[in-house]
Design an enzyme around this catalytic site. Structure first.
Site, PDB file in Angstrom:
ATOM      1  CB  SER A   1       3.502   3.826  12.520  1.00 60.58           C
ATOM      2  OG  SER A   1       3.171   4.928  11.727  1.00 60.58           O
TER       3      SER A   1
ATOM      4  CE1 TYR B   1       4.410   0.325   8.046  1.00 61.43           C
ATOM      5  CE2 TYR B   1       3.315   2.460   8.152  1.00 61.43           C
ATOM      6  CZ  TYR B   1       4.344   1.620   8.540  1.00 61.43           C
ATOM      7  OH  TYR B   1       5.297   2.057   9.429  1.00 61.43           O
TER       8      TYR B   1
ATOM      9  CE  LYS C   1       5.062  -0.902  11.425  1.00 65.74           C
ATOM     10  NZ  LYS C   1       6.255  -1.615  11.868  1.00 65.74           N
TER      11      LYS C   1
HETATM   12  P1  NAD Z   1      13.786   0.520   6.828  1.00 67.42           P
HETATM   13  O1  NAD Z   1      13.085  -0.090   5.654  1.00 67.42           O
HETATM   14  O2  NAD Z   1      14.936   1.402   6.555  1.00 67.42           O
HETATM   15  O3  NAD Z   1      14.255  -0.626   7.848  1.00 67.42           O
HETATM   16  C1  NAD Z   1      13.543  -1.826   8.001  1.00 67.42           C
HETATM   17  C2  NAD Z   1      14.562  -2.950   7.934  1.00 67.42           C
HETATM   18  O4  NAD Z   1      13.910  -4.193   8.121  1.00 67.42           O
HETATM   19  C3  NAD Z   1      15.288  -3.019   6.597  1.00 67.42           C
HETATM   20  O5  NAD Z   1      16.667  -3.122   6.822  1.00 67.42           O
HETATM   21  C4  NAD Z   1      14.744  -4.276   5.943  1.00 67.42           C
HETATM   22  O6  NAD Z   1      15.683  -4.884   5.082  1.00 67.42           O
HETATM   23  C5  NAD Z   1      14.411  -5.116   7.163  1.00 67.42           C
HETATM   24  N1  NAD Z   1      13.353  -6.114   6.970  1.00 67.42           N
HETATM   25  C6  NAD Z   1      12.101  -5.924   6.498  1.00 67.42           C
HETATM   26  N2  NAD Z   1      11.423  -7.065   6.512  1.00 67.42           N
HETATM   27  C7  NAD Z   1      12.250  -8.018   7.020  1.00 67.42           C
HETATM   28  C8  NAD Z   1      12.121  -9.393   7.310  1.00 67.42           C
HETATM   29  N3  NAD Z   1      10.997 -10.082   7.043  1.00 67.42           N
HETATM   30  N4  NAD Z   1      13.162 -10.050   7.851  1.00 67.42           N
HETATM   31  C9  NAD Z   1      14.327  -9.396   8.121  1.00 67.42           C
HETATM   32  N5  NAD Z   1      14.505  -8.093   7.854  1.00 67.42           N
HETATM   33  C10 NAD Z   1      13.478  -7.416   7.313  1.00 67.42           C
HETATM   34  O7  NAD Z   1      12.680   1.287   7.683  1.00 67.42           O
HETATM   35  P2  NAD Z   1      12.864   2.274   8.911  1.00 67.42           P
HETATM   36  O8  NAD Z   1      12.446   3.614   8.468  1.00 67.42           O
HETATM   37  O9  NAD Z   1      14.165   2.074   9.545  1.00 67.42           O
HETATM   38  O10 NAD Z   1      11.690   1.722   9.846  1.00 67.42           O
HETATM   39  C11 NAD Z   1      11.936   0.774  10.851  1.00 67.42           C
HETATM   40  C12 NAD Z   1      10.600   0.354  11.442  1.00 67.42           C
HETATM   41  O11 NAD Z   1       9.925   1.512  11.925  1.00 67.42           O
HETATM   42  C13 NAD Z   1       9.653  -0.296  10.439  1.00 67.42           C
HETATM   43  O12 NAD Z   1       8.975  -1.342  11.110  1.00 67.42           O
HETATM   44  C14 NAD Z   1       8.679   0.820  10.087  1.00 67.42           C
HETATM   45  O13 NAD Z   1       7.418   0.331   9.729  1.00 67.42           O
HETATM   46  C15 NAD Z   1       8.610   1.585  11.408  1.00 67.42           C
HETATM   47  N6  NAD Z   1       8.243   2.999  11.206  1.00 67.42           N
HETATM   48  C16 NAD Z   1       8.982   3.770  10.352  1.00 67.42           C
HETATM   49  C17 NAD Z   1       8.616   5.094  10.153  1.00 67.42           C
HETATM   50  C18 NAD Z   1       9.392   5.956   9.194  1.00 67.42           C
HETATM   51  O14 NAD Z   1       8.879   6.995   8.778  1.00 67.42           O
HETATM   52  N7  NAD Z   1      10.615   5.627   8.841  1.00 67.42           N
HETATM   53  C19 NAD Z   1       7.502   5.634  10.825  1.00 67.42           C
HETATM   54  C20 NAD Z   1       6.798   4.811  11.698  1.00 67.42           C
HETATM   55  C21 NAD Z   1       7.177   3.484  11.898  1.00 67.42           C
HETATM   56  C1  UD1 Z   2       3.403   8.905   5.566  1.00 64.30           C
HETATM   57  C2  UD1 Z   2       2.284   7.913   5.587  1.00 64.30           C
HETATM   58  C3  UD1 Z   2       2.242   7.270   6.977  1.00 64.30           C
HETATM   59  C4  UD1 Z   2       3.610   6.621   7.293  1.00 64.30           C
HETATM   60  C5  UD1 Z   2       4.712   7.682   7.156  1.00 64.30           C
HETATM   61  C6  UD1 Z   2       6.086   7.078   7.327  1.00 64.30           C
HETATM   62  C7  UD1 Z   2       0.554   8.609   4.003  1.00 64.30           C
HETATM   63  C8  UD1 Z   2      -0.790   9.208   3.857  1.00 64.30           C
HETATM   64  N1  UD1 Z   2       1.024   8.571   5.275  1.00 64.30           N
HETATM   65  O1  UD1 Z   2       3.187   9.835   6.601  1.00 64.30           O
HETATM   66  O2  UD1 Z   2       1.238   6.308   7.033  1.00 64.30           O
HETATM   67  O3  UD1 Z   2       3.617   6.133   8.617  1.00 64.30           O
HETATM   68  O4  UD1 Z   2       4.641   8.266   5.838  1.00 64.30           O
HETATM   69  O5  UD1 Z   2       6.412   6.234   6.280  1.00 64.30           O
HETATM   70  O6  UD1 Z   2       1.172   8.162   3.050  1.00 64.30           O
HETATM   71  N2  UD1 Z   2       4.046  15.780   1.166  1.00 64.30           N
HETATM   72  C9  UD1 Z   2       4.025  16.592   0.043  1.00 64.30           C
HETATM   73  N3  UD1 Z   2       4.647  16.135  -1.079  1.00 64.30           N
HETATM   74  C10 UD1 Z   2       5.277  14.915  -1.138  1.00 64.30           C
HETATM   75  C11 UD1 Z   2       5.291  14.104   0.021  1.00 64.30           C
HETATM   76  C12 UD1 Z   2       4.653  14.557   1.160  1.00 64.30           C
HETATM   77  O7  UD1 Z   2       3.472  17.680   0.066  1.00 64.30           O
HETATM   78  O8  UD1 Z   2       5.816  14.560  -2.180  1.00 64.30           O
HETATM   79  C13 UD1 Z   2       3.403  16.275   2.400  1.00 64.30           C
HETATM   80  C14 UD1 Z   2       2.275  15.403   2.880  1.00 64.30           C
HETATM   81  O9  UD1 Z   2       1.051  15.792   2.295  1.00 64.30           O
HETATM   82  C15 UD1 Z   2       2.329  15.666   4.393  1.00 64.30           C
HETATM   83  C16 UD1 Z   2       3.826  15.925   4.660  1.00 64.30           C
HETATM   84  O10 UD1 Z   2       4.396  16.274   3.408  1.00 64.30           O
HETATM   85  O11 UD1 Z   2       1.629  16.843   4.700  1.00 64.30           O
HETATM   86  C17 UD1 Z   2       4.552  14.689   5.198  1.00 64.30           C
HETATM   87  O12 UD1 Z   2       4.342  13.611   4.325  1.00 64.30           O
HETATM   88  P1  UD1 Z   2       5.163  12.233   4.471  1.00 64.30           P
HETATM   89  O13 UD1 Z   2       6.587  12.522   4.613  1.00 64.30           O
HETATM   90  O14 UD1 Z   2       4.739  11.326   3.354  1.00 64.30           O
HETATM   91  O15 UD1 Z   2       4.687  11.663   5.866  1.00 64.30           O
HETATM   92  P2  UD1 Z   2       3.194  11.362   6.400  1.00 64.30           P
HETATM   93  O16 UD1 Z   2       2.150  11.713   5.422  1.00 64.30           O
HETATM   94  O17 UD1 Z   2       3.068  11.965   7.745  1.00 64.30           O
END
Ligand code: NAD
Ligand code: UD1
Length: 351
Positions: free
Chosen positions: A137, A161, A165
């Site tokens: 991430s 978190y 990572k």
């Molecule tokens: P998500 O929660 O929708 O998917 C994660 C999946 O992993 C879920 O289906 C959950 O049930 C499964 N899971 C969690 N822990 C587990 C375990 N111990 N054993 C088996 N299954 C397990 O999340 P996502 O948005 O699809 O994200 C996928 C990956 O990408 C995650 O590792 C997350 O940290 C990373 N990531 C997501 C974002 C985002 O904004 N969505 C951003 C950066 C990184």
């Molecule tokens: C957040 C997490 C980041 C994580 C990512 C994906 C924080 C500080 N960062 O990222 O670590 O990897 O989610 O899960 O929590 N915003 C609003 N109102 C809201 C929600 C968000 O104004 O209710 C704004 C935030 O201030 C930011 C933008 O929208 O400027 C995006 O926010 P968000 O979607 O939460 O993503 P990140 O902050 O980039």
């Protein structure tokens, strides 16, 4: 035909990637505990695919299991071996991802994300499978005012978190240094949003979403009253935070590029940003969503959120040059596809 294990494949990014893997001809074994997802996402994946090809349903195997239990992981590898299928690689999505929860319950985050990954890597070594694409991430970076983030930039997560990572990236790097057979890609995602264009699969966060995009769609449909914008005094052109929103299908395509690159090159470890390189402010995002979908998204301004940054945008030149990947969808596509998913599935995957 290559066989791939996908951990967390029922989740948001995992389900979209499973769809593309099946379309590309991979056979996939998904392990998911469903702690933040539903098996319905993969049923919908099959619905999308079966319109074109009925044979594909035999290429998706779904196993309920938890990476915290090493025996659950081993079961899948054994199962593949029994069917004379060599696992070519693993795409590792499984993890907990809420920043807030990680602060409230750090032990669960360290246990699930780090111990779960260590278990996975141990079993991979045992079964001689050393190719992994890992979901990292942009949260690992120490954000820099108005500059694009590059992979060599300083990393300093500000929450448990993010530390899980970065720790996993470090474990992967140690493995790679210790044994030159590992092929590893740590993909640092920026802000994955949107949904598949069919509107059949999308993001279905449990409880009240914290991230901006699922809130925008829920406000638009009337499930939430308004968006609370965190901060109107950031050093940006309109005072609201700027992020790099990437369409989930572009992100999923990045995984296929990474997997194919790793398979065709000598063993190595890659750390690569997956983002668009373009920033969008919160106000711009809301306005584009309103204009694209002809809906209203009320908002009000509030204090800055703790741990937030003004500007988090990727330099994606490494992904473009090494993986030959580039994002093909823009912010309007994100707004259109995510809205279609929300309209067709007002309660997500629940009935
Ligand atoms: P998500 O929660 O929708 O998917 C994660 C999946 O992993 C879920 O289906 C959950 O049930 C499964 N899971 C969690 N822990 C587990 C375990 N111990 N054993 C088996 N299954 C397990 O999340 P996502 O948005 O699809 O994200 C996928 C990956 O990408 C995650 O590792 C997350 O940290 C990373 N990531 C997501 C974002 C985002 O904004 N969505 C951003 C950066 C990184
Ligand atoms: C957040 C997490 C980041 C994580 C990512 C994906 C924080 C500080 N960062 O990222 O670590 O990897 O989610 O899960 O929590 N915003 C609003 N109102 C809201 C929600 C968000 O104004 O209710 C704004 C935030 O201030 C930011 C933008 O929208 O400027 C995006 O926010 P968000 O979607 O939460 O993503 P990140 O902050 O980039």
């Amino acid at each position: 035909m290559s066989t791939i294990i996908v951990t967390g494949g029922a989740g948001f990014i995992g389900s979209h990637t499973c769809l593309l893997l099946l379309e590309r001809g991979y056979e996939i074994f998904v392990i998911d505990s469903f702690c933040n997802s539903s098996a319905k996402s993969l049923e919908k994946v099959l619905m999308i695919l079966l319109r074109f090809n009925n044979d594909l349903k035999d290429k998706l195997h779904l196993i309920k299991g938890d990476l915290k239990n090493i025996s659950d992981i081993e079961k899948i590898f054994k199962n593949c071996l029994k069917q004379f299928k060599k696992v070519e690689g693993v795409i590792h999505f499984a993890g907990l991802k809420s920043v807030f929860d990680s602060v409230m319950d750090p032990l669960s985050y360290w246990e699930n994300n780090v111990i779960g990954t260590i278990n996975l890597l141990k079993v991979m070594e045992k079964y001689d499978c050393r190719t992994i694409v890992f979901s990292s991430s942009a949260t690992v970076y120490k954000a820099k005012s108005d500059k694009l983030l590059t992979e060599g930039d300083f990393c300093e997560p500000v929450n448990p978190y993010g530390f899980t990572k970065l720790t996993i990236e470090r474990i992967l790097s140690d493995l790679n240094k210790n044994n030159d057979q590992w092929r590893i890609a740590s993909l640092r995602y920026f802000n994955p949003v949107g949904a598949h264009e069919s509107g059949l699969i999308g993001e279905d966060p449990t409880g009240k979403p914290n991230n901006i995009y699922p809130q925008i769609t829920r406000v638009a449909i009337g499930k939430l009253p308004e968006i609370k914008i965190f901060g109107s005094d950031w050093p940006t052109h309109d005072g609201t935070g700027i992020r790099d929103y990437i369409h989930v299908i572009d992100l999923a395509e990045g995984h296929l590029c990474a997997l194919e690159y790793l398979s065709n090159q000598k063993p190595q470890m890659l750390t690569i940003n997956l983002g668009t390189g373009k920033g969008t402010s919160v106000l711009e995002f809301i306005k584009i969503f309103e204009n694209t979908n002809k809906v209203k998204v009320p908002f009000s301004f509030h204090e800055r959120r703790q741990g937030d940054n003004a500007f988090v945008v990727a330099d994606n030149s490494l992904a473009k040059s090494i993986l030959d990947w580039k994002p093909k969808r823009n912010i309007e596509d994100i707004c259109r596809d995510g809205w279609k998913w929300q309209l067709q599935n007002p309660n997500g995957y629940s009935e």
